[in-house]
Write a protein that holds these residues in place. Structure first.
Motif, PDB file in Angstrom:
ATOM      1  N   CYS A 199      -9.125  -4.612  -3.332  1.00 32.60           N
ATOM      2  CA  CYS A 199      -8.239  -5.790  -3.358  1.00 32.60           C
ATOM      3  C   CYS A 199      -7.502  -5.937  -2.024  1.00 32.60           C
ATOM      4  CB  CYS A 199      -7.229  -5.667  -4.497  1.00 32.60           C
ATOM      5  SG  CYS A 199      -6.134  -7.093  -4.605  1.00 32.60           S
ATOM      6  N   HIS A 200      -7.904  -6.925  -1.240  1.00 32.34           N
ATOM      7  CA  HIS A 200      -7.243  -7.184   0.038  1.00 32.34           C
ATOM      8  C   HIS A 200      -5.799  -7.622  -0.159  1.00 32.34           C
ATOM      9  CE1 HIS A 200     -11.159  -7.772   2.583  1.00 32.34           C
ATOM     10  NE2 HIS A 200     -11.028  -6.566   2.072  1.00 32.34           N
ATOM     11  N   ARG A 201      -5.549  -8.345  -1.222  1.00 32.72           N
ATOM     12  CA  ARG A 201      -4.199  -8.862  -1.481  1.00 32.72           C
ATOM     13  C   ARG A 201      -3.204  -7.706  -1.658  1.00 32.72           C
ATOM     14  NH1 ARG A 201      -2.316 -10.406  -6.468  1.00 32.72           N
ATOM     15  NH2 ARG A 201      -4.451 -10.199  -7.241  1.00 32.72           N
ATOM     16  N   PHE A 202      -3.587  -6.694  -2.424  1.00 28.99           N
ATOM     17  CA  PHE A 202      -2.713  -5.536  -2.630  1.00 28.99           C
ATOM     18  C   PHE A 202      -2.527  -4.768  -1.320  1.00 28.99           C
ATOM     19  CE2 PHE A 202      -4.081  -5.064  -7.383  1.00 28.99           C
ATOM     20  CZ  PHE A 202      -3.393  -6.235  -7.678  1.00 28.99           C
ATOM     21  N   LYS A 203      -3.613  -4.641  -0.567  1.00 25.60           N
ATOM     22  CA  LYS A 203      -3.537  -3.907   0.702  1.00 25.60           C
ATOM     23  C   LYS A 203      -2.621  -4.614   1.699  1.00 25.60           C
ATOM     24  CE  LYS A 203      -8.103  -1.705   0.383  1.00 25.60           C
ATOM     25  NZ  LYS A 203      -9.464  -1.630   0.952  1.00 25.60           N
ATOM     26  N   ILE A 204      -2.734  -5.948   1.734  1.00 25.92           N
ATOM     27  CA  ILE A 204      -1.901  -6.724   2.654  1.00 25.92           C
ATOM     28  C   ILE A 204      -0.435  -6.604   2.279  1.00 25.92           C
ATOM     29  CG2 ILE A 204      -1.271  -9.095   3.292  1.00 25.92           C
ATOM     30  CD1 ILE A 204      -3.639  -8.073   4.839  1.00 25.92           C
ATOM     31  N   LEU A 205      -0.125  -6.684   0.978  1.00 21.69           N
ATOM     32  CA  LEU A 205       1.271  -6.571   0.532  1.00 21.69           C
ATOM     33  C   LEU A 205       1.822  -5.190   0.883  1.00 21.69           C
ATOM     34  CD1 LEU A 205       3.710  -7.743  -0.866  1.00 21.69           C
ATOM     35  CD2 LEU A 205       2.737  -7.065  -3.072  1.00 21.69           C
ATOM     36  N   LYS A 206       1.006  -4.176   0.676  1.00 23.01           N
ATOM     37  CA  LYS A 206       1.418  -2.816   1.036  1.00 23.01           C
ATOM     38  C   LYS A 206       1.672  -2.724   2.547  1.00 23.01           C
ATOM     39  CE  LYS A 206      -0.319   1.931   1.368  1.00 23.01           C
ATOM     40  NZ  LYS A 206      -1.432   2.864   1.091  1.00 23.01           N
TER      41      LYS A 206
END
Length: 469
Positions: free
Chosen positions: A150-157
């Motif tokens: 999940c790129h979205r989770f990685k970006i938020l992190k």
């Protein structure tokens, strides 16, 4: 039969974990017989093992379109959705499996996993608004255990890591995504954010502009780009005003720059230090110390701010604080210059703990021999015990003490060698000058007595007169 043969060969390679060859044979099976759900299901499983979840999702979806009762197809579709971070879609897939097979333990467990991911998403959303970025990082780490692609989770992190000042970690995450997708606007934004917070503002602007090319409506990139440009302009204007000697304008510009983005710790630390330098030029030394203190609170590795504050401490005779700052600097950068600054501060601290003979006489440290003599004459007459013989015992004792100190001060400062040793911070008693043994009256008589001078003589209690020779 030919398609089945390809499938069997694919299965053999899959069992050997040679997923690339397995993929090739499953593709041949599909090309030979494009309407078989299990072939798409097998290729989806292979793509999942290769980490190609988006392609795997397409195959899994095709398999259940061909056969809606294909349990493995629904399971694989759900797993792909979950790995890509779409927990809601994953839940629907696992629920469909349970409609087809109520006792399917894998679907039951995966449904719990999807629910867990949804919970972490909700918690992270609330905590991000609260600016509890550590908690968001924790939630995203837990969610990524179930949704590794999940790129979205990685970006938020990564964004939260940047906001926490953990720039190398944030850059690593963003760079990994950009290697897979160089047009990912969110990753470009985070990469720029790291540079922005590390005070590499020009490079940061380039990444923000690139992110906005990919996604013109990217609000965060737009705001960050605007702040970066405004900070750069204000700081440069402040520097120009300072170089021209317009310290008042420089102060105003640095103050305005500090109001642009409180999250930019490194740039704000430099702005505080710059403003501290302006205040020191304006001789507002306490304000300068406050600014430098704010700078080191934001960046405790900022040597320039420690040096500026230490100098201000020296100028305000706060020597213990100056020594502490110079010690910090020397521990960090062991240069000859820093060692000398520390030594100078230690000498001044030692001197400050002795009697200040200049203050006792009321003269400047650069006073001439004549000025020292005049000052002694005035202070000695002012504090002579006979002059205060009618005062209370307490006042007499205090004046006698001052009279003695005035004599000490004159003894030291009127002798060039003693004065030099005193000014250099040497311990005078170690040099054989025991100031407790000398008689202040002898100094007084030697100064005022003799041919052409005058002596001080008492004439009854409380009375005195000067007798000229």
């Amino acid at each position: 039969r030919e398609a089945e043969a390809f499938k069997e060969q694919g299965n053999a390679y899959y069992a050997k974990k040679d997923y690339n060859e397995a993929y090739n044979y499953y593709t041949k099976a599909i090309d030979t017989c494009p309407n078989n759900a299990s072939y798409y299901g097998n290729r989806a499983a292979t793509l999942m093992m290769l980490g190609r979840f988006r392609e795997a999702l397409e195959d899994a979806q095709q398999s259940v379109r061909l056969d809606d009762s294909f349990v493995r197809g629904h399971l694989r579709e759900g797993k792909c959705h979950l790995s890509l971070g779409n927990a809601m879609a994953a839940s629907r897939c696992f629920q469909r499996v349970l409609e087809l097979d109520r006792k399917n333990t894998q679907a039951q467990q995966e449904l719990k996993n999807a629910t867990t991911v949804l919970e972490y998403e909700k918690i992270a959303e609330v905590d991000f608004e609260k600016r509890d970025f550590r908690k968001v990082v924790f939630c995203m780490d837990r969610a990524l255990e179930f949704a590794p692609a999940c790129h979205r989770f990685k970006i938020l992190k990564a964004e939260c890591l940047a906001l926490l000042g953990r720039y190398p970690e944030a850059q690593s995450v963003a760079s990994d995504i950009l290697r897979m997708d160089s047009t990912n606007a969110d990753a470009l934004y985070v990469r720029g954010l790291c540079l922005y917070y590390e005070d590499c503002i020009e490079k940061a602007v380039q990444f923000f502009v690139q992110a906005l090319r990919m996604a013109p409506d990217h609000e965060k990139a737009c705001l960050a780009c605007r702040n970066a440009k405004a900070l750069k302009a204000k700081k440069e204007d402040g520097n120009k005003a300072f170089k021209k000697g317009n310290y008042k304008l420089a102060y105003e510009l640095y103050t305005e720059a500090l109001g642009i983005d409180p999250n930019n710790i490194k740039t704000n630390a430099k702005l505080y230090c710059n403003r501290g330098t302006v205040n020191s030029k304006l001789r507002k030394l306490e304000e300068a110390i406050d600014d430098c203190t704010n700078a080191v609170k934001l960046d405790d590795t900022y040597i320039k701010a420690y040096l500026r504050r230490a100098q201000c401490y020296m100028d305000t005779e706060q020597y213990e604080d100056a020594v502490r700052d110079y010690e910090k600097v020397y521990q960090t950068e062991k240069t000859k210059e820093h060692k000398q600054l520390l030594k100078n501060a230690q000498v001044e601290l030692k001197k400050s703990k002795r009697k200040d003979y200049y203050k006792i006489l009321g003269v400047d440290k650069n006073a001439s021999e004549d000025e020292i003599k005049k000052a002694y004459r005035k202070r000695a007459l002012m504090h002579h015990p006979d002059r205060h013989s009618g005062a209370s015992a307490e006042v007499q004792k205090e004046e006698e003490k001052k009279f003695k100190e005035v004599g000490e001060a004159f003894t030291i400062l009127s002798d060039p060698k003693k004065k030099a040793r005193y000014d250099s911070g040497q311990d005078l008693e170690e040099d054989g000058l025991n100031m407790g043994d000398f008689d202040a009256n002898n100094i007084f008589k030697a100064f005022f007595g003799g041919p052409g001078g005058f002596s001080f003589e008492a004439s009854g209690p409380g009375n005195f007169f000067f007798q000229f020779g």
